[in-house]
Design a protein around this motif. Sequence first.
Motif, PDB file in Angstrom:
ATOM      1  N   VAL A  64       4.576  12.242  -0.905  1.00 59.96           N
ATOM      2  CA  VAL A  64       4.814  10.776   0.281  1.00 59.96           C
ATOM      3  C   VAL A  64       4.400  11.269   0.970  1.00 59.96           C
ATOM      4  CG1 VAL A  64       5.705   8.515   0.335  1.00 59.96           C
ATOM      5  CG2 VAL A  64       6.919  10.268  -1.434  1.00 59.96           C
ATOM      6  N   LYS A  93       8.793   4.244  -0.256  1.00 59.83           N
ATOM      7  CA  LYS A  93       9.461   4.789  -1.510  1.00 59.83           C
ATOM      8  C   LYS A  93      11.135   4.390  -0.906  1.00 59.83           C
ATOM      9  CE  LYS A  93       7.173   6.954  -4.525  1.00 59.83           C
ATOM     10  NZ  LYS A  93       6.962   7.132  -6.043  1.00 59.83           N
ATOM     11  N   TYR A 119      14.751   5.038  -2.449  1.00 54.21           N
ATOM     12  CA  TYR A 119      15.300   6.118  -3.497  1.00 54.21           C
ATOM     13  C   TYR A 119      16.599   5.559  -3.916  1.00 54.21           C
ATOM     14  CZ  TYR A 119      12.129   9.211  -3.454  1.00 54.21           C
ATOM     15  OH  TYR A 119      10.369   9.467  -3.100  1.00 54.21           O
ATOM     16  N   ASP A 141      14.277   6.618  -7.959  1.00 57.47           N
ATOM     17  CA  ASP A 141      13.581   5.952  -7.174  1.00 57.47           C
ATOM     18  C   ASP A 141      13.469   4.270  -7.696  1.00 57.47           C
ATOM     19  OD1 ASP A 141      10.588   4.450  -6.392  1.00 57.47           O
ATOM     20  OD2 ASP A 141       9.319   6.158  -6.770  1.00 57.47           O
ATOM     21  N   THR A 156      12.225   1.450  -5.526  1.00 59.30           N
ATOM     22  CA  THR A 156      11.018   0.499  -4.682  1.00 59.30           C
ATOM     23  C   THR A 156      10.954  -0.230  -5.615  1.00 59.30           C
ATOM     24  OG1 THR A 156      10.071   3.353  -4.254  1.00 59.30           O
ATOM     25  CG2 THR A 156       8.890   1.380  -3.791  1.00 59.30           C
ATOM     26  N   ASN A 197       8.276  -2.481  -2.931  1.00 59.97           N
ATOM     27  CA  ASN A 197       6.606  -1.013  -3.630  1.00 59.97           C
ATOM     28  C   ASN A 197       5.394  -2.394  -2.247  1.00 59.97           C
ATOM     29  OD1 ASN A 197       7.240  -3.301  -5.165  1.00 59.97           O
ATOM     30  ND2 ASN A 197       5.468  -2.919  -6.246  1.00 59.97           N
TER      31      ASN A 197
END
Length: 719
Positions: free
Chosen positions: A429, A475, A477, A487, A489, A495
């Motif tokens: 990332v 991102k 978590y 994840d 997102t 996102n």
Amino acid sequence: MAERLARIRETADPRTMSYLTDRQIPRLLTALTLATNAQQRLNVQFNLSNQQLLSGKTQDALDTIAAMERQLAELGAKLPPGPSVELRLRKATAYLRLGEQENCLANHTATSCILPIEASGQHLLPRGSRGAIAVLKEQLAEFPDDLGARWLLNIAHMTLGEWPDKVPEAWVIPPKVFASEYDLPRFPDVAGSVGLDVDDLAGGCIVDDFNNDGFLDVMASAWGLGGQLRLFLNDGKGSFNEVTEQAGLLGLVSGLNIQQTDYNNDGWIDVWILRGGWLGKAGRMPNSLLRNNGDGTFADVTEEAGLLSEHPTQTSVWFDYDGDGWLDLFVGNETTDRNNPDPCELFHNNGNGTFTECAAVTGVDLRRFVKGVACADYDRDGRPDLYLSCLDGKNVLLHNDGPFNPALGARSPWKFSDSSQSAGVSDTVLSFATWFFDYDNDGFEDLIACGYKIRNVSDVAADYLGLPHEGALTKLYHNNGNGTFSDVTVALRMNRLCHTMGCNFGDLDNDGWLDMYMATGDPSLTTLIPNRMFRNAGGKRFQEVTTAGGFGHLQKGHAVAFADLDNDGDQDVYAVLGGAFPGDNYRNALFLNPGSTNHWLKLKLEGVKANRAAIGALIRVELETPSGPRRVVKTVNSGASFGSNPLRQELGLGDATAVTSVEVTWPGSGTRQVFKGIELDHAYQLKEGTADSVAIRMTPVPIDPKQKRSHVHREQAGL
């Protein structure tokens, strides 16, 4: 330290410190007089116009571009396609910046540059935006799919009150793409009315009580070589008064980020200044530790504390990694040359005002381009862990393993190990800002890493329009409670392309769920994109509330702090604005919370065996509500990796009818302590080992958004 920094400013070489564009101009003007033919003149002018624009000499840049255009016309010549488009967009950018300088800065209002721009924020002097519109239409006529030009065209029309009606239909960006997903009330920008609208470049901020009078004060920094660190004391009457000189801070400059600490456990907030980020080897300049003397002054104790080192950085974290009751320091440095690295550092607090560097022996001397550091005990084993956000590949989760040989206790080296893959956070990332926070109140710290990569503003436009792009997304978590993360997102609707630099989290509406503000942008003057606010909807998803709350500032966002500056029970938001180049200055903003009907609680923790500031303490507030029992969970820290919330914890309690109990797990020992008799809408001091809470009187501060004060001008020297 001030003398060291002055020498750096005097000897800085613009050839190795690329942001010193104003120092390039004299050389280029000389080269222009020495040019012997038209091609040489054009080459010099092409470079000169860029340096003038970035240095804030916007009219000079436009004049240089006009001279080039006249010269090309006289020669009957054209620039090659690439340079031709670059020059055209530079001209449009110069016009846009001219509009900002003549209106948003010189005739500033509380709604200037806040998307969508209201009537009170629109430009009185239209020549900048008019010029930009003409050039951008020319660009779009030739390149109709240029999303960056389309975005800027809409912004230019917005500044004149002509959006969306007068934007050509083929290029309009519809208002619906900026619509909020929840009807949050507007937070007016009151920085100018209280004296906090510092006009400078990118920097950091701390909101905390520096003089222990019960009112939150503000410290703000700026990264320019002459960017003065400033301290503003809250007078409790609705104003913040600058005491920079009286506090002994003159000459302490160039802080890209600042953080608070109490390194010596004396109960007074100390300050850590980070320098050199983004500058590569030219950024090898010292950081600073400022001791709060408790009498209104600070002393730079960097050298005597053993913290004098020179590596480019803008991120660190104060935490007690070995649980001995003293705050240690991890610094995430920026390695740009693996053959000549700038490794990360870990300074162990010796408990006597000094530190010992021990990164190599503990296994944390990473050679990476680190842009953010977050800390939390993610697996609840009693030891705080580290997460490093990097711009050169995969991010890193460092698990705190404890002493290598527990039988030897303090004599054994402490160890950290890379648990990124086993924990499920080993994705690549390209990210900047990062933090741990318990967004769903389940007692386990979740993790966020904010993407930081775009080609240009066209990627942001594409994201808003639902089109493909190459930007790096956020991102998020979720902590599974077993040492691993998932994840979430997409599931939580994060996102989104935010291009986050500064950031922080807090509770906008006191509903007991942590919200977050993403301060966006990058050095390019064309990156006129809104800073973005997201409301936490019950731990189930995040809702964009940027436009509803009035948070969509188009200027570059850096440090952010959530803090109740007026002591009325709800959190306001302070944001440091401004870019990297000398001409990209802007005024900081303070978004005043209009309030809600939800309840709140403020807790000031004092460690005894734990570090006195109680950094790392876990707070669990048990509540009764109309729908049954509920819990609010928070860890004592200053928030995210760029901007510092107060260490006094400010908790929203939603529609609670009573506080059943407050449980504190103190860092280091892991001792759990339960406090009873806590009332809604009150503030308390909780001391480790003392059974009773102590009520703190919270005196409201009257802030009048309509009050007018002269703003705080930036320092010009050395920029």
